[in-house]
Design an enzyme around this catalytic site. Structure first.
Site, PDB file in Angstrom:
ATOM      1  CG  HIS A 157      -1.671  -1.255   1.447  1.00  0.00           C
ATOM      2  ND1 HIS A 157      -2.861  -1.606   0.853  1.00  0.00           N
ATOM      3  CD2 HIS A 157      -1.315  -2.321   2.226  1.00  0.00           C
ATOM      4  CE1 HIS A 157      -3.227  -2.814   1.249  1.00  0.00           C
ATOM      5  NE2 HIS A 157      -2.300  -3.279   2.082  1.00  0.00           N
ATOM      6  CB  SER A 278      13.565  21.400 -16.146  1.00  0.00           C
ATOM      7  OG  SER A 278      12.803  22.573 -16.297  1.00  0.00           O
ATOM      8  CE  LYS A 284      11.910  18.714 -12.435  1.00  0.00           C
ATOM      9  NZ  LYS A 284      10.473  18.891 -12.338  1.00  0.00           N
ATOM     10  CD  GLU A 291       8.468  11.332 -15.940  1.00  0.00           C
ATOM     11  OE1 GLU A 291       7.928  12.117 -16.725  1.00  0.00           O
ATOM     12  OE2 GLU A 291       9.209  11.709 -15.020  1.00  0.00           O
TER      13      GLU A 291
END
Ligand code: ARG
Length: 475
Positions: A157, A278, A284, A291
């Site tokens: 979980h 980025s 970043k 992804e």
């Protein structure tokens, strides 16, 4: 092109409508290797059986060799009016072999011809995928061994549950990819049945030697039912299902890489070669590879659903709907195989933050089950032990400390069964205790890595051959 020049010219008069020509075109340009190999085997058999003159069979085989070279050298201009790869090959053959070319299509239909081509394609794509799985499994085995004793929190979980080792976690994916590999291998086996000889749908009135063709093309069997052989695309659906499951596994791992790379987890630093920056935020570093792997999963599922839906309404035998299968299987393969390969390259370069993972493994009362197990070993029923430790956890929460930071007196008050050794409980002892087959104890993780490694060959079965399908797409 006039109606007379088409393969079915006799029956037709006018030219095909231009939009219709485009609408009906397939995506089989890149599949000439399979189509020509099938035609060569068919022509040889026709000659050997005396179905066509041996001289014509020889001329066809020689002509097909020239056509193959023309394709390989990129000298063939695609002519949409010729519809598909089968008609292209035959038309080009006519330029080489003249009249003899007209005998190649004896005892054959494009319906059994295309089923043959698709099966050869799926065989190759299964080999490509299984090989990419194999390589990734070996990478995971290496990492599993290297990190067999490095603790990290295990989750259920997305809550810290019990300590596990990083090696154990990575090897879980090794097991998944092993099953993926098996699925591709099994799919290949079921696809590996020769449909040629089924004709358009009913079989053929010529004395064919189907076993000879099967042997030449590496098929393990010949089909038993001509309707099934021309109309069935189970093997393609099965390939897509195997792709969908594999990509789903990769997507789960991708999701973990994304989470682990976040500041909140801080479990990995991304290697520069597999991350992007980025355009606005200079600090970043994004897990774009992971992804995109996650993001492309829907495309693979989509192709599976596409084909299943395509098939469900089709009466026997061949219908033109079936032409859609090739695009689906090539598209899915173009996602799954590169994803496997890039993961095999990226995962070993992830910089695991082992100190931070060890620290996190010890937090959040992750040893609570072990404290309960301690009481069970001293004779307390597990349910009661669960209650005792639950109360200890509540005490910790009030004091703002971890279980091993509670004074011994508190333990003693909770149960007479506690000895001083309860304070010696730590992550490493919790890991070592899970010493069952399949458990996370470092010895078991090492053994599991060795066992898994033994289940895949260390070298691929064949030198990796780029599949014509992939080569055609500039992957
Ligand atoms: N291009 C077709 C396909 O890929 C093969 C030809 C099918 N036969 C026919 N009668 N239209 O399925």
């Amino acid at each position: 092109m006039s109606g007379e020049q088409r393969q079915w010219g006799g029956r037709f008069e006018g030219d095909m409508d231009a939009l219709t020509r485009e609408y009906t075109a397939g995506v089989d340009q890149g599949l000439y290797e399979y189509d020509i190999a099938g035609s060569v085997a068919h022509a040889r058999m026709l000659g050997r059986q005396g179905i066509i003159p041996q001289g014509d069979a020889d001329a066809i085989v020689a002509g097909l060799a020239v056509v193959l070279e023309q394709f390989r050298r990129g000298e063939v201009t695609w002519r949409p009016e010729l519809e598909d790869i089968h008609t292209h090959v035959e038309t080009l053959l006519r330029e080489q072999a003249g009249e003899a070319a007209g005998r190649l299509h004896t005892a054959r239909s494009r319906n059994d011809q295309v089923s043959l081509l698709n099966r050869m394609l799926v065989r190759q794509l299964c080999d490509d995928a299984a090989e990419a799985c194999r390589a990734f499994i070996l990478v995971l085995c290496d990492l599993g061994e290297r990190h067999a004793a490095d603790p990290m929190p295990g989750y259920t979980h997305v809550q810290r549950a019990q300590p596990i080792t990083l090696g154990h976690h990575l090897l879980a994916y090794g097991e998944m990819v092993l099953r993926d590999r098996e699925r591709f291998q099994q799919c290949r086996e079921r696809a590996n049945v020769l449909p040629l000889g089924s004709g358009a749908l009913a079989g053929s009135p010529y004395p064919l030697d189907r076993s000879m063709v099967a042997a030449e093309l590496g098929f393990a069997a010949v089909s038993r039912n001509s309707l099934d052989a021309t109309a069935d695309r189970d093997f393609a659906a099965e390939f897509l299902a195997a792709c969908a499951i594999t990509q789903m596994h990769l997507s789960r791992l991708a999701e973990e890489v994304v989470l682990w790379a976040s500041a909140e987890f801080g479990f990995v630093k991304l290697p520069d070669g597999f991350a992007t920056g980025s355009s606005i935020m200079p600090q970043k570093k994004n897990a774009d590879v992971a992804e995109l792997a996650r993001g492309r999963t829907g495309r693979v599922y989509g192709e599976l659903l596409n084909l299943l839906t395509n098939l469900k309404g089709q009466p026997l035998a061949y219908n033109r709907d079936l032409q859609e299968d090739k695009e689906a299987i090539m598209a899915a393969s173009r996602v799954v195989v590169p994803t496997l390969r890039i993961f095999a390259a990226m995962v070993p370069q992830l910089v695991f933050q082992l100190g931070r993972m060890r620290e996190a493994a010890a937090q959040s009362f992750s040893l609570a089950t072990d404290v309960a197990d301690y009481l069970v070993k001293k004779g307390m029923p597990f349910r009661d032990a669960h209650g005792v430790v639950g109360r200890l956890v509540r005490e910790c929460e009030e004091r703002g400390c971890e279980l091993n930071e509670l004074p011994f007196a508190v333990y003693r008050e909770a149960s007479e069964l506690f000895g001083e050794d309860i304070l010696a409980l730590d992550v490493d002892s919790a890991l070592a205790a899970r010493d069952v087959p399949g458990g996370t104890a470092p010895v078991r993780v090492r053994a599991a890595a060795a066992e898994l490694r033994g289940l895949v060959p260390h070298r691929g079965p064949h030198p990796p051959t780029p599949s014509p399908a992939a080569a055609g797409e500039g992957e």
